[in-house]
Enzyme design. Sequence first.
Site, PDB file in Angstrom:
ATOM      1  N   CYS A  78       0.875  -1.181   0.000  1.00 29.64           N
ATOM      2  CA  CYS A  78       0.000   0.000   0.000  1.00 29.64           C
ATOM      3  C   CYS A  78       0.904   1.221   0.000  1.00 29.64           C
ATOM      4  CB  CYS A  78      -0.918   0.003   1.217  1.00 29.64           C
ATOM      5  SG  CYS A  78      -1.923   1.505   1.373  1.00 29.64           S
ATOM      6  N   CYS A 211      -5.111   6.705  -3.227  1.00 37.33           N
ATOM      7  CA  CYS A 211      -4.458   5.403  -3.382  1.00 37.33           C
ATOM      8  C   CYS A 211      -3.067   5.642  -3.963  1.00 37.33           C
ATOM      9  CB  CYS A 211      -5.273   4.486  -4.289  1.00 37.33           C
ATOM     10  SG  CYS A 211      -4.540   2.843  -4.487  1.00 37.33           S
TER      11      CYS A 211
END
Length: 272
Positions: A78, A211
Amino acid sequence: MIPVGRAFHKMSGSGNDFVMIDATTEPPGPLSNPEIVQRVCARGTGVGADGIVFLEPSAVGAVRLVYLNADGSRAEFCGNATLCTARLAVELGIAPAQGFDIETDSGLVAARIDGDQPEIDLQPVTEVRPAEPLDLQAGERRIGFASVGVPHLVILCDDVATVDVVGRGRPLRHHLTMTIGANVNFVSRAQGGRWRVRTYERGVEAETLACGSGSVATAILLTMWGEATGDVEVVTSSGRVLGVRLSARESMWKPRLSGDARVVYKGQLSET
């Protein structure tokens, strides 16, 4: 059972928010249980977050990052969680600001603090497909794929403001012939040469405010499509900007990601 009294940092990486746990001296324990993760990350009844990040000891880096999505599933990578880990590792005295390595499930990530922002060098990206065999809907121009630690679809749109991110993203999230599916990123031009991106994230199963790995995937595909050159600046749904710098070598892309990572508050877990 929730580990009452366990200290945590609530952090935001351009709107991607995380419960950060220092597990360098005390293991995660029950906090890694998917049911507990869901309860802690629940908005309204828990702390509220897109996921939980554990900073653990590493034999090959300054720290190891373990990331669990809000549904309790483990993610290999991530981007924003890694930026937040870089910032917190320095604040906790685990790593020096000028440079260190973070161990992730997708490999080592070089990190540093540049001015007041963390910056990371991602693992080389080799799996990129500029054209996916998917039907375009109204307002969509191209669909591509890139695996940036985790898989991403990227859809070039006329205007992401008009996109039904959940309605369009949820079925596409499962389109790949793999059980893990993919994140789905929608991108269109923004003012000042920037790009506006909205993302449907697997594991959260909703649109998130940012993101990091999706921004990198988007930058790679925009470059391959001839839509962008040089550094790519991505405006997230939080309004904050993620910067992506790319270099290409043979059949691989080497990305660098920088962006906002801030400590929102510190606390202790109690009743959730």
